[in-house]
Motif scaffolding. Structure first.
Motif, PDB file in Angstrom:
ATOM      1  N   ASN A 160       0.815  -1.217   0.000  1.00 28.17           N
ATOM      2  CA  ASN A 160       0.000   0.000   0.000  1.00 28.17           C
ATOM      3  C   ASN A 160       0.845   1.262   0.000  1.00 28.17           C
ATOM      4  O   ASN A 160       0.329   2.359  -0.181  1.00 28.17           O
ATOM      5  CB  ASN A 160      -0.995   0.010   1.167  1.00 28.17           C
ATOM      6  N   ASP A 161       2.157   1.142   0.215  1.00 25.54           N
ATOM      7  CA  ASP A 161       3.050   2.291   0.075  1.00 25.54           C
ATOM      8  C   ASP A 161       3.147   2.741  -1.384  1.00 25.54           C
ATOM      9  O   ASP A 161       3.505   3.886  -1.655  1.00 25.54           O
ATOM     10  CB  ASP A 161       4.463   1.954   0.567  1.00 25.54           C
ATOM     11  N   PHE A 162       2.851   1.841  -2.314  1.00 25.07           N
ATOM     12  CA  PHE A 162       3.051   2.133  -3.733  1.00 25.07           C
ATOM     13  C   PHE A 162       1.779   2.032  -4.571  1.00 25.07           C
ATOM     14  O   PHE A 162       1.783   2.466  -5.723  1.00 25.07           O
ATOM     15  CB  PHE A 162       4.137   1.209  -4.290  1.00 25.07           C
ATOM     16  N   ALA A 212      12.452  -0.874 -11.751  1.00 25.29           N
ATOM     17  CA  ALA A 212      11.166  -0.631 -12.402  1.00 25.29           C
ATOM     18  C   ALA A 212      10.252  -1.845 -12.270  1.00 25.29           C
ATOM     19  O   ALA A 212       9.059  -1.711 -11.942  1.00 25.29           O
ATOM     20  CB  ALA A 212      11.379  -0.283 -13.876  1.00 25.29           C
ATOM     21  N   LEU A 213      10.791  -3.022 -12.489  1.00 25.70           N
ATOM     22  CA  LEU A 213       9.995  -4.252 -12.382  1.00 25.70           C
ATOM     23  C   LEU A 213       9.530  -4.491 -10.954  1.00 25.70           C
ATOM     24  O   LEU A 213       8.383  -4.865 -10.712  1.00 25.70           O
ATOM     25  CB  LEU A 213      10.815  -5.449 -12.875  1.00 25.70           C
ATOM     26  N   ARG A 214      10.411  -4.245  -9.986  1.00 29.21           N
ATOM     27  CA  ARG A 214      10.055  -4.455  -8.574  1.00 29.21           C
ATOM     28  C   ARG A 214       8.965  -3.483  -8.136  1.00 29.21           C
ATOM     29  O   ARG A 214       8.013  -3.864  -7.443  1.00 29.21           O
ATOM     30  CB  ARG A 214      11.306  -4.280  -7.710  1.00 29.21           C
ATOM     31  N   LEU A 215       9.080  -2.230  -8.525  1.00 27.97           N
ATOM     32  CA  LEU A 215       8.075  -1.234  -8.156  1.00 27.97           C
ATOM     33  C   LEU A 215       6.724  -1.552  -8.792  1.00 27.97           C
ATOM     34  O   LEU A 215       5.672  -1.368  -8.170  1.00 27.97           O
ATOM     35  CB  LEU A 215       8.550   0.162  -8.571  1.00 27.97           C
ATOM     36  N   ALA A 216       6.750  -2.032 -10.028  1.00 29.70           N
ATOM     37  CA  ALA A 216       5.501  -2.429 -10.689  1.00 29.70           C
ATOM     38  C   ALA A 216       4.861  -3.602  -9.957  1.00 29.70           C
ATOM     39  O   ALA A 216       3.637  -3.651  -9.777  1.00 29.70           O
ATOM     40  CB  ALA A 216       5.770  -2.780 -12.150  1.00 29.70           C
ATOM     41  N   LEU A 225      13.739   3.874   0.875  1.00 34.25           N
ATOM     42  CA  LEU A 225      13.821   5.334   0.920  1.00 34.25           C
ATOM     43  C   LEU A 225      12.635   6.001   0.211  1.00 34.25           C
ATOM     44  O   LEU A 225      12.265   7.128   0.552  1.00 34.25           O
ATOM     45  CB  LEU A 225      15.142   5.805   0.307  1.00 34.25           C
ATOM     46  N   LEU A 226      12.047   5.322  -0.755  1.00 32.40           N
ATOM     47  CA  LEU A 226      10.858   5.850  -1.418  1.00 32.40           C
ATOM     48  C   LEU A 226       9.609   5.687  -0.555  1.00 32.40           C
ATOM     49  O   LEU A 226       8.656   6.452  -0.676  1.00 32.40           O
ATOM     50  CB  LEU A 226      10.618   5.121  -2.750  1.00 32.40           C
ATOM     51  N   SER A 227       9.622   4.702   0.319  1.00 28.07           N
ATOM     52  CA  SER A 227       8.417   4.276   1.019  1.00 28.07           C
ATOM     53  C   SER A 227       8.106   5.117   2.253  1.00 28.07           C
ATOM     54  O   SER A 227       8.919   5.932   2.712  1.00 28.07           O
ATOM     55  CB  SER A 227       8.549   2.808   1.443  1.00 28.07           C
ATOM     56  N   ASN A 228       6.941   4.869   2.824  1.00 23.05           N
ATOM     57  CA  ASN A 228       6.525   5.547   4.054  1.00 23.05           C
ATOM     58  C   ASN A 228       7.334   5.093   5.267  1.00 23.05           C
ATOM     59  O   ASN A 228       7.244   5.715   6.328  1.00 23.05           O
ATOM     60  CB  ASN A 228       5.041   5.282   4.313  1.00 23.05           C
ATOM     61  N   LYS A 229       8.098   4.030   5.128  1.00 22.79           N
ATOM     62  CA  LYS A 229       8.908   3.536   6.250  1.00 22.79           C
ATOM     63  C   LYS A 229      10.066   4.489   6.573  1.00 22.79           C
ATOM     64  O   LYS A 229      10.697   4.356   7.614  1.00 22.79           O
ATOM     65  CB  LYS A 229       9.485   2.148   5.920  1.00 22.79           C
ATOM     66  N   SER A 230      10.351   5.409   5.673  1.00 21.69           N
ATOM     67  CA  SER A 230      11.511   6.303   5.868  1.00 21.69           C
ATOM     68  C   SER A 230      11.085   7.766   5.911  1.00 21.69           C
ATOM     69  O   SER A 230      11.793   8.643   5.424  1.00 21.69           O
ATOM     70  CB  SER A 230      12.531   6.086   4.738  1.00 21.69           C
ATOM     71  N   GLN A 231       9.967   8.031   6.534  1.00 22.83           N
ATOM     72  CA  GLN A 231       9.371   9.369   6.484  1.00 22.83           C
ATOM     73  C   GLN A 231      10.221  10.472   7.111  1.00 22.83           C
ATOM     74  O   GLN A 231      10.028  11.641   6.810  1.00 22.83           O
ATOM     75  CB  GLN A 231       7.984   9.353   7.151  1.00 22.83           C
ATOM     76  N   MET A 232      11.144  10.115   8.008  1.00 23.49           N
ATOM     77  CA  MET A 232      11.994  11.129   8.634  1.00 23.49           C
ATOM     78  C   MET A 232      13.436  11.084   8.115  1.00 23.49           C
ATOM     79  O   MET A 232      14.333  11.688   8.700  1.00 23.49           O
ATOM     80  CB  MET A 232      11.981  10.977  10.153  1.00 23.49           C
TER      81      MET A 232
END
Length: 245
Positions: free
Chosen positions: A4-6, A25-29, A223-230
């Motif tokens: 749900n982060d993506f 790209a493949l992993r994010l898809a 680093l793209l995800s919500n897990k690294s918000q700070m």
């Protein structure tokens, strides 16, 4: 990483035709993102897009500032960006050529400014948050023989990352970089196939191994995800301890 982060997010990945960019790209898809895959190789993009229908190919030469901005515009808003495209031209310092300097800085640094400006300006206008990851290198922080311009360009990437983080942070757009060691992409395996050359580099890496593509892809996704918000303005080594020694 939670899907749900993506989900319902659009991610742009430059240099997506092969190597780290292709795998990313493949992993994010797979994680549910719509992926804008940027490369100057139309053939590589066609092969990539055929593997997942969430990947949208964008064929453009990132050296062309205006063409790049026009190619990105139709796909806005883009909440997540990975500036991965880069080139390397190796020469001893005394043999560095002006054209090689221009080529490396155009792709490795200037294209980051171009793509990030287009995406960040749009996010700010829409009052949307975002995350940008710039792919740097251990060469940003350590001298590597025959890598004069490459080292300089990657040091510039990390300097640029810090300023972007400072200025865009007020708009809730985070900017970080990653600093991989040698990565065993298809090109990496060829470039480091010489045992003597490889042994010299491996001796400086405490884990005594080079990075696999996934070793770089997963930290970028974090680093793209919500897990690294700070986490903002960080240059993250992915180097097995190379920079610690």
């Amino acid at each position: 990483m939670a899907e749900n982060d993506f989900q319902n997010k659009t991610v742009c990945v430059t240099g997506a035709g092969r190597g780290i960019g292709k795998s990313l790209a493949l992993r994010l898809a797979e994680l549910g993102a719509k992926v804008i895959a940027v490369s100057k190789s139309d053939e590589n993009l066609k092969q990539l897009a055929a593997q997942n229908n969430k990947i949208i190919p964008v064929c453009v030469d990132l050296c062309d500032w205006n063409a790049t901005k026009e190619a990105i515009k139709p796909h806005l808003p883009i909440q997540l960006l990975v500036n991965n495209a880069a080139v390397a031209i190796l020469d001893s310092f005394l043999e560095v050529k002006p054209d090689d300097f221009d080529s490396l800085f155009n792709i490795n640094v200037k294209s980051i400014i171009c793509v990030s400006q287009e995406i960040a300006c749009d996010l700010i206008e829409r009052k949307m948050s975002g995350s940008i990851v710039n792919v740097s290198s251990q060469a940003a922080s350590a001298a590597l023989k025959d890598h004069s311009i490459y080292c300089a360009s990657k040091a510039a990437v990390d300097g640029l990352t810090r300023v972007m983080a400072m200025e865009l942070g007020a708009h809730q757009i985070r900017v970080n970089s990653v600093q991989p060691t040698v990565v065993l992409t298809d090109m990496g395996r060829i470039g480091w196939s010489d045992d003597k050359k490889a042994a010299g580099m491996l001796s400086k890496i405490p884990l005594n191994k080079f990075a696999e593509v996934e070793d770089v892809v997963e930290p970028i996704i974090f680093l793209l995800s919500n897990k690294s918000q700070m986490i903002n303005g960080v240059s993250l080594p992915i180097d097995g301890g190379f920079l610690a020694t």
